[in-house]
Write a protein that holds these residues in place. Structure first.
Motif, PDB file in Angstrom:
ATOM      1  N   THR A  54       5.608 -17.306 -11.286  1.00  0.00           N
ATOM      2  CA  THR A  54       4.949 -16.430 -12.269  1.00  0.00           C
ATOM      3  C   THR A  54       5.748 -15.160 -12.556  1.00  0.00           C
ATOM      4  O   THR A  54       5.249 -14.259 -13.232  1.00  0.00           O
ATOM      5  N   ASP A  55       6.950 -15.075 -12.024  1.00  0.00           N
ATOM      6  CA  ASP A  55       7.806 -13.903 -12.258  1.00  0.00           C
ATOM      7  C   ASP A  55       8.094 -13.801 -13.758  1.00  0.00           C
ATOM      8  O   ASP A  55       8.609 -14.744 -14.363  1.00  0.00           O
ATOM      9  N   PRO A  56       7.780 -12.659 -14.383  1.00  0.00           N
ATOM     10  CA  PRO A  56       8.019 -12.521 -15.828  1.00  0.00           C
ATOM     11  C   PRO A  56       9.498 -12.477 -16.194  1.00  0.00           C
ATOM     12  O   PRO A  56       9.848 -12.615 -17.375  1.00  0.00           O
ATOM     13  N   GLY A  57      10.376 -12.291 -15.186  1.00  0.00           N
ATOM     14  CA  GLY A  57      11.797 -12.371 -15.443  1.00  0.00           C
ATOM     15  C   GLY A  57      12.397 -11.209 -16.210  1.00  0.00           C
ATOM     16  O   GLY A  57      13.405 -11.341 -16.891  1.00  0.00           O
ATOM     17  N   ARG A  58      11.792 -10.081 -16.125  1.00  0.00           N
ATOM     18  CA  ARG A  58      12.358  -8.889 -16.772  1.00  0.00           C
ATOM     19  C   ARG A  58      12.138  -7.696 -15.857  1.00  0.00           C
ATOM     20  O   ARG A  58      11.532  -7.823 -14.798  1.00  0.00           O
ATOM     21  N   TYR A  79       5.955   1.984 -11.877  1.00  0.00           N
ATOM     22  CA  TYR A  79       4.826   2.129 -12.794  1.00  0.00           C
ATOM     23  C   TYR A  79       4.913   1.084 -13.906  1.00  0.00           C
ATOM     24  O   TYR A  79       5.976   0.905 -14.506  1.00  0.00           O
ATOM     25  N   PRO A  80       3.805   0.396 -14.197  1.00  0.00           N
ATOM     26  CA  PRO A  80       3.815  -0.588 -15.286  1.00  0.00           C
ATOM     27  C   PRO A  80       3.943   0.099 -16.643  1.00  0.00           C
ATOM     28  O   PRO A  80       3.832   1.320 -16.747  1.00  0.00           O
ATOM     29  N   ASP A  81       4.161  -0.701 -17.666  1.00  0.00           N
ATOM     30  CA  ASP A  81       4.366  -0.144 -19.008  1.00  0.00           C
ATOM     31  C   ASP A  81       3.223   0.779 -19.428  1.00  0.00           C
ATOM     32  O   ASP A  81       3.455   1.844 -19.980  1.00  0.00           O
ATOM     33  N   CYS A  82       1.996   0.352 -19.185  1.00  0.00           N
ATOM     34  CA  CYS A  82       0.828   1.178 -19.556  1.00  0.00           C
ATOM     35  C   CYS A  82       0.248   1.801 -18.286  1.00  0.00           C
ATOM     36  O   CYS A  82      -0.907   1.538 -17.924  1.00  0.00           O
ATOM     37  N   TYR A  83       1.040   2.605 -17.607  1.00  0.00           N
ATOM     38  CA  TYR A  83       0.600   3.103 -16.298  1.00  0.00           C
ATOM     39  C   TYR A  83      -0.543   4.101 -16.386  1.00  0.00           C
ATOM     40  O   TYR A  83      -1.212   4.365 -15.400  1.00  0.00           O
ATOM     41  N   TYR A 112       7.016  -7.602  -7.081  1.00  0.00           N
ATOM     42  CA  TYR A 112       6.744  -6.342  -7.779  1.00  0.00           C
ATOM     43  C   TYR A 112       6.635  -6.584  -9.288  1.00  0.00           C
ATOM     44  O   TYR A 112       5.732  -6.064  -9.946  1.00  0.00           O
ATOM     45  N   ARG A 113       7.589  -7.366  -9.824  1.00  0.00           N
ATOM     46  CA  ARG A 113       7.575  -7.630 -11.269  1.00  0.00           C
ATOM     47  C   ARG A 113       6.282  -8.323 -11.691  1.00  0.00           C
ATOM     48  O   ARG A 113       5.695  -8.010 -12.735  1.00  0.00           O
ATOM     49  N   PHE A 114       5.838  -9.264 -10.863  1.00  0.00           N
ATOM     50  CA  PHE A 114       4.600  -9.979 -11.186  1.00  0.00           C
ATOM     51  C   PHE A 114       3.403  -9.039 -11.159  1.00  0.00           C
ATOM     52  O   PHE A 114       2.581  -9.020 -12.083  1.00  0.00           O
ATOM     53  N   LEU A 115       3.286  -8.230 -10.113  1.00  0.00           N
ATOM     54  CA  LEU A 115       2.172  -7.290 -10.004  1.00  0.00           C
ATOM     55  C   LEU A 115       2.202  -6.264 -11.132  1.00  0.00           C
ATOM     56  O   LEU A 115       1.167  -5.915 -11.706  1.00  0.00           O
ATOM     57  N   LEU A 116       3.396  -5.786 -11.463  1.00  0.00           N
ATOM     58  CA  LEU A 116       3.541  -4.821 -12.559  1.00  0.00           C
ATOM     59  C   LEU A 116       3.125  -5.433 -13.892  1.00  0.00           C
ATOM     60  O   LEU A 116       2.470  -4.781 -14.712  1.00  0.00           O
ATOM     61  N   SER A 117       3.499  -6.698 -14.086  1.00  0.00           N
ATOM     62  CA  SER A 117       3.149  -7.366 -15.341  1.00  0.00           C
ATOM     63  C   SER A 117       1.639  -7.522 -15.502  1.00  0.00           C
ATOM     64  O   SER A 117       1.143  -7.697 -16.618  1.00  0.00           O
ATOM     65  N   GLY A 119      -0.428  -5.130 -14.558  1.00  0.00           N
ATOM     66  CA  GLY A 119      -0.999  -3.802 -14.755  1.00  0.00           C
ATOM     67  C   GLY A 119      -1.200  -2.963 -13.508  1.00  0.00           C
ATOM     68  O   GLY A 119      -1.927  -1.966 -13.542  1.00  0.00           O
ATOM     69  N   PHE A 120      -0.535  -3.313 -12.395  1.00  0.00           N
ATOM     70  CA  PHE A 120      -0.690  -2.554 -11.153  1.00  0.00           C
ATOM     71  C   PHE A 120       0.524  -1.662 -10.892  1.00  0.00           C
ATOM     72  O   PHE A 120       1.659  -2.037 -11.203  1.00  0.00           O
ATOM     73  N   ILE A 121       0.264  -0.497 -10.333  1.00  0.00           N
ATOM     74  CA  ILE A 121       1.335   0.341  -9.793  1.00  0.00           C
ATOM     75  C   ILE A 121       1.725  -0.252  -8.444  1.00  0.00           C
ATOM     76  O   ILE A 121       0.860  -0.614  -7.644  1.00  0.00           O
ATOM     77  N   VAL A 122       3.029  -0.379  -8.192  1.00  0.00           N
ATOM     78  CA  VAL A 122       3.503  -0.972  -6.937  1.00  0.00           C
ATOM     79  C   VAL A 122       4.279   0.067  -6.133  1.00  0.00           C
ATOM     80  O   VAL A 122       5.185   0.722  -6.652  1.00  0.00           O
ATOM     81  N   ALA A 123       3.917   0.203  -4.869  1.00  0.00           N
ATOM     82  CA  ALA A 123       4.630   1.091  -3.954  1.00  0.00           C
ATOM     83  C   ALA A 123       5.221   0.240  -2.835  1.00  0.00           C
ATOM     84  O   ALA A 123       4.483  -0.417  -2.094  1.00  0.00           O
ATOM     85  N   SER A 124       6.529   0.192  -2.745  1.00  0.00           N
ATOM     86  CA  SER A 124       7.185  -0.610  -1.706  1.00  0.00           C
ATOM     87  C   SER A 124       7.743   0.318  -0.635  1.00  0.00           C
ATOM     88  O   SER A 124       8.398   1.309  -0.941  1.00  0.00           O
ATOM     89  N   ILE A 125       7.466  -0.012   0.609  1.00  0.00           N
ATOM     90  CA  ILE A 125       7.810   0.900   1.696  1.00  0.00           C
ATOM     91  C   ILE A 125       8.971   0.405   2.549  1.00  0.00           C
ATOM     92  O   ILE A 125       9.231  -0.787   2.658  1.00  0.00           O
ATOM     93  N   GLU A 126       9.643   1.361   3.141  1.00  0.00           N
ATOM     94  CA  GLU A 126      10.684   1.116   4.121  1.00  0.00           C
ATOM     95  C   GLU A 126      10.100   1.467   5.489  1.00  0.00           C
ATOM     96  O   GLU A 126       9.474   2.507   5.632  1.00  0.00           O
ATOM     97  N   TYR A 127      10.253   0.577   6.460  1.00  0.00           N
ATOM     98  CA  TYR A 127       9.778   0.896   7.814  1.00  0.00           C
ATOM     99  C   TYR A 127      10.835   0.500   8.839  1.00  0.00           C
ATOM    100  O   TYR A 127      11.764  -0.258   8.537  1.00  0.00           O
ATOM    101  N   SER A 128      10.700   1.009  10.041  1.00  0.00           N
ATOM    102  CA  SER A 128      11.717   0.844  11.087  1.00  0.00           C
ATOM    103  C   SER A 128      11.833  -0.605  11.543  1.00  0.00           C
ATOM    104  O   SER A 128      10.952  -1.437  11.302  1.00  0.00           O
TER     105      SER A 128
END
Length: 305
Positions: A54-58, A79-83, A112-117, A119-128
Motif C-alpha cells: 500500500t506504499d503510495p510510492g512518493r 507532516y502530511p500534505d493537509c497537516y 511512514y509514507r503509508f500513514l502520511l498518505s 492523513g496522520f502525522i508520523v514521529a519516528s524515534i531513535e533509541y539506544s
C-alpha cells in the motif's frame, strides 16, 4: 615527587590491562555483531529492501523536522500534505531485536509514507542499542519521546512498533496509558520466553544481549519485561498483528497478549495472517496483507469497534 620502581611497574601494568580490556571488549562486540549478521541475513535483506503493498510510492509529506527529545536522541516528525487537518500523531518504533535497525530504514520509511498518505502525522524515534543500554533505558527513552510529543501537540499519541519496537510500544503504553490514545504491535514478543521456543538464533542472541541473562538463570527478568505481565484495566485500545508462519517470534505471543487484554476488558483486536512470516507486510502482496494494512488505518481512526 618521585615514584618508586614498583609503583611505576604497577601503574604500567594497570594501563596495559585497561588497554587489553578495551581491545577485548571491542573485538567481543565485533564478533557478536558478526554472528548476528550471519544468522540474520534474510531478515536484514527484508528489512532494508522491504516495501508495503500500500506504499503510495512518493515522498508523502509536506515538511519534516528533527528534534533532540533527550540528550543525544532524536525524533523525526513528518507532516502530511493537509497537516492542519491531521487525523492524529503516530509515534513509530522500529524493529531490529533491540540491537539493530534504524528509524530511516527503507521499510520503516514505507510505513511512514503509508500513514502520511492516510492523513496522520508520523514521529519516528531513535533509541539506544540494547546490548549497550539494557531494556530499562530503551523503555525510558520511549517514555521521554511520548512525553515530548504529548507536550508538543497537546494530544494523546498513538504508539506503533514492529517486532522489538512493538514490544517496547506495549510496555510504554502500560506505563504511560494516560498519554496514549492507542497502540499497534506487529509481531512483537509479548511473552519474552516465547523467543526461546523460536528456531531463530538471532532472536535468542538479541534477547540475551539486551536482558543480559539466560532464562534458565533468571526467569524473573523475562517475566518483568514481558507485556503479558504488564496488562491492566487502564491499558489503551490495542491492535495486535502476527503471521502464523513467523519463525522469529511465535504467533502464540500475540495470542497470549490478546487473551490477557480481553480478561481486563480492554478494547483489543488480533489480526492473523495465515501464511505470514516475520515482517510479512514487506514481502507479501496478497489480499489478506492489504486487508490487514487497511484495518490498521481503521483502528487508528477508531473505526474497528
Amino acid at each position: 615527587m618521585r615514584f618508586s620502581r614498583n609503583a611505576t611497574k604497577k601503574f604500567a601494568l594497570k594501563i596495559l590491562l585497561l588497554i587489553a580490556a578495551v581491545v577485548l571488549g571491542f573485538w567481543n562486540a565485533v564478533l557478536t555483531l558478526l554472528v548476528i549478521f550471519i544468522f540474520n541475513i534474510p531478515l536484514i535483506r527484508k528489512a532494508v529492501f522491504g516495501k508495503l503493498p500500500t506504499d503510495p510510492g512518493r515522498k508523502g509529506y509536506a515538511r519534516s523536522e528533527t528534534h533532540e527529545y533527550i540528550t543525544g536522541r532524536f525524533i523525526d516528525i513528518y507532516y502530511p500534505d493537509c497537516y492542519s487537518h491531521a487525523k492524529g500523531v503516530v509515534m513509530f518504533a522500529h524493529g531490529g531485536g533491540w540491537i539493530s535497525g534504524y528509524k530511516r530504514q527503507p521499510n520503516n520509511m514505507s510505513w511512514y509514507r503509508f500513514l502520511l498518505s492516510q492523513g496522520f502525522i508520523v514521529a519516528s524515534i531513535e533509541y539506544s542499542r540494547g546490548y549497550k543500554a539494557g531494556i530499562e533505558l530503551l523503555i525510558s527513552e520511549l517514555e521521554s519521546a511520548i512525553k515530548f510529543l504529548n507536550g508538543k501537540f497537546q494530544t494523546k499519541i498513538s504508539l506503533m512498533g514492529l517486532s522489538a519496537g512493538g514490544h517496547l510500544a506495549l510496555l510504554t503504553a502500560s506505563r504511560n496509558y494516560q498519554l496514549v490514545k492507542n497502540v499497534i504491535s506487529y509481531y512483537a514478543p509479548s511473552d519474552l520466553l516465547d523467543i526461546w521456543e523460536s528456531p531463530s538464533i538471532f532472536a535468542r542472541i538479541a534477547a540475551l544481549a539486551t536482558l543480559k541473562r539466560l532464562p534458565s538463570k533468571d526467569k524473573n527478568i523475562y517475566a518483568k519485561y514481558s507485556p503479558v505481565n504488564n496488562v491492566h484495566g487502564s491499558f489503551p485500545p490495542t491492535l495486535l498483528v502476527h503471521g502464523l508462519k513467523d519463525d522469529v517470534v511465535p504467533y502464540i505471543s500475540s495470542v497470549k497478549m490478546f487473551k490477557k487484554l480481553k480478561e481486563q476488558r480492554v478494547h483489543v483486536k488480533l489480526l492473523l495472517h495465515p501464511s505470514g512470516g516475520h515482517g510479512f507486510e514487506f514481502v507479501q502482496r496478497d489480499g489478506r496483507t492489504v486487508e490487514i494494512l487497511q484495518k490498521t488505518i481503521a483502528f487508528l481512526e477508531e473505526k474497528l469497534w
